[in-house]
Write a protein that holds these residues in place. Sequence first.
Motif, short mmCIF file in Angstrom:
data_model
loop_
_atom_site.label_atom_id
_atom_site.label_comp_id
_atom_site.label_asym_id
_atom_site.label_seq_id
_atom_site.Cartn_x
_atom_site.Cartn_y
_atom_site.Cartn_z
N ASP A 195 0.80 -1.23 0.00
CA ASP A 195 0.00 0.00 0.00
C ASP A 195 0.83 1.28 0.00
OD1 ASP A 195 -2.23 -1.64 0.06
OD2 ASP A 195 -2.48 -1.49 2.23
N GLU A 196 2.02 1.24 0.61
CA GLU A 196 2.82 2.46 0.75
C GLU A 196 4.07 2.50 -0.11
OE1 GLU A 196 3.59 2.98 4.94
OE2 GLU A 196 1.49 2.55 5.45
N ARG A 197 4.60 1.36 -0.48
CA ARG A 197 5.84 1.29 -1.28
C ARG A 197 5.67 0.28 -2.42
NH1 ARG A 197 8.94 5.60 0.17
NH2 ARG A 197 8.95 5.77 2.43
N PHE A 198 4.64 0.51 -3.23
CA PHE A 198 4.35 -0.47 -4.28
C PHE A 198 5.53 -0.64 -5.23
CE2 PHE A 198 2.77 -2.22 -8.18
CZ PHE A 198 2.02 -3.30 -7.71
N ASP A 199 6.24 0.42 -5.52
CA ASP A 199 7.40 0.28 -6.42
C ASP A 199 8.43 -0.70 -5.86
OD1 ASP A 199 6.35 1.99 -8.31
OD2 ASP A 199 7.48 3.73 -7.63
N ASN A 200 8.65 -0.65 -4.54
CA ASN A 200 9.58 -1.61 -3.92
C ASN A 200 9.03 -3.04 -4.02
OD1 ASN A 200 11.31 0.45 -3.26
ND2 ASN A 200 10.85 0.44 -1.09
N PRO A 229 0.23 -13.71 -1.79
CA PRO A 229 -1.14 -13.59 -1.28
C PRO A 229 -1.54 -12.15 -0.98
CG PRO A 229 -0.01 -15.41 -0.21
CD PRO A 229 1.02 -14.66 -1.02
N PHE A 230 -0.62 -11.37 -0.48
CA PHE A 230 -0.92 -9.98 -0.14
C PHE A 230 -0.95 -9.10 -1.39
CE2 PHE A 230 0.96 -12.00 3.55
CZ PHE A 230 -0.10 -11.85 4.44
N LEU A 231 -0.15 -9.46 -2.37
CA LEU A 231 -0.15 -8.74 -3.64
C LEU A 231 -1.50 -8.92 -4.33
CD1 LEU A 231 1.72 -7.11 -5.56
CD2 LEU A 231 2.32 -9.27 -6.62
N LEU A 232 -2.05 -10.11 -4.26
CA LEU A 232 -3.30 -10.42 -4.95
C LEU A 232 -4.53 -10.27 -4.08
CD1 LEU A 232 -1.99 -13.61 -6.78
CD2 LEU A 232 -2.20 -11.29 -7.71
N GLU A 233 -4.36 -9.95 -2.82
CA GLU A 233 -5.44 -9.90 -1.85
C GLU A 233 -6.59 -8.97 -2.23
OE1 GLU A 233 -5.28 -9.79 2.87
OE2 GLU A 233 -4.39 -8.01 1.97
N LYS A 234 -6.28 -7.79 -2.67
CA LYS A 234 -7.33 -6.82 -2.99
C LYS A 234 -8.23 -7.33 -4.12
CE LYS A 234 -5.40 -2.47 -1.40
NZ LYS A 234 -4.98 -1.13 -1.80
N GLY A 235 -7.62 -7.98 -5.10
CA GLY A 235 -8.41 -8.55 -6.20
C GLY A 235 -9.38 -9.60 -5.71
N ASN A 240 -9.99 -4.55 -7.65
CA ASN A 240 -8.84 -4.74 -8.53
C ASN A 240 -7.90 -3.55 -8.43
OD1 ASN A 240 -9.72 -7.20 -9.39
ND2 ASN A 240 -10.72 -6.41 -11.22
N ASP A 241 -6.64 -3.84 -8.26
CA ASP A 241 -5.61 -2.82 -8.19
C ASP A 241 -4.93 -2.75 -9.55
OD1 ASP A 241 -3.22 -1.40 -7.82
OD2 ASP A 241 -2.98 -2.10 -5.76
N ASN A 275 -2.24 -1.38 -10.50
CA ASN A 275 -0.80 -1.63 -10.42
C ASN A 275 -0.50 -3.12 -10.38
OD1 ASN A 275 0.03 1.08 -10.41
ND2 ASN A 275 -0.31 1.24 -8.21
N VAL A 276 -1.27 -3.86 -9.59
CA VAL A 276 -1.08 -5.31 -9.48
C VAL A 276 -1.43 -5.97 -10.80
CG1 VAL A 276 -1.88 -7.41 -8.32
CG2 VAL A 276 -1.44 -5.35 -6.99
N GLU A 277 -2.52 -5.53 -11.40
CA GLU A 277 -2.93 -6.08 -12.70
C GLU A 277 -1.81 -5.89 -13.73
OE1 GLU A 277 -5.85 -7.72 -13.57
OE2 GLU A 277 -6.29 -7.72 -11.42
N ALA A 278 -1.24 -4.70 -13.77
CA ALA A 278 -0.18 -4.42 -14.74
C ALA A 278 1.08 -5.21 -14.43
CB ALA A 278 0.14 -2.91 -14.76
N LEU A 279 1.40 -5.33 -13.14
CA LEU A 279 2.61 -6.05 -12.73
C LEU A 279 2.51 -7.53 -13.07
CD1 LEU A 279 5.33 -6.15 -11.19
CD2 LEU A 279 4.00 -6.54 -9.11
N CYS A 280 1.41 -8.14 -12.70
CA CYS A 280 1.28 -9.59 -12.85
C CYS A 280 0.81 -10.04 -14.23
CB CYS A 280 0.32 -10.13 -11.80
SG CYS A 280 0.90 -9.95 -10.11
N TRP A 281 -0.09 -9.29 -14.83
CA TRP A 281 -0.74 -9.79 -16.04
C TRP A 281 -0.57 -8.88 -17.25
CZ3 TRP A 281 -1.10 -14.06 -13.79
CH2 TRP A 281 -1.60 -14.18 -12.51
N GLY A 282 -0.11 -7.66 -17.04
CA GLY A 282 -0.05 -6.71 -18.14
C GLY A 282 1.25 -6.76 -18.90
#
Length: 153
Positions: A73-78, A117-123, A128-129, A131-138
């Motif tokens: 939530d606070e350091r997604f780039d990291n 699990p925490f990366l995908l938790e919101k989905g 849907n996040d 950033n997560v969508e782009a990171l994992c599937w985009g």
Amino acid sequence: TIIVIKEQKKVPRRKTMGASASKIKFRESLTSLISRDVSPDDAEFWDELWKIPSSAEEVFELLTPANARRLRDERFDNLATLFTQATAQLCQIVETPYTIYFDQALNCVRVLTRILPFLLEKGDLGDNDPNVEALCWGSGAADGTKGRGKGRK
């Protein structure tokens, strides 16, 4: 009747973070990831992180659910760099499968097992996040940031 119980051979445990210095170094690395921006180009930081010997228990103990969520939530780039670095390390180890890299591969798998699990938790919660969508599937980053979204198309 006499029952003979054979003594089981003890399998030597792999050396892990038992040394307090390694555990402290791993904790410091995680604290850095949570508290400040760490450049994806900081090869020294990332190489050192993967080479710190760790067990699954230690990774789960030190990378708590609260810290994993803060990182997300606070350091997604990291978190994105941690994810891409771990997957890149695994790909590299598949290409050059030398036994000296196997402990490093285990560290990558353990960290991924903890953070995914925490990366995908919101989905999973229906939120849907992008950033997560782009990171994992985009095929590209949601905001154009270099290094994100290098996953499957």
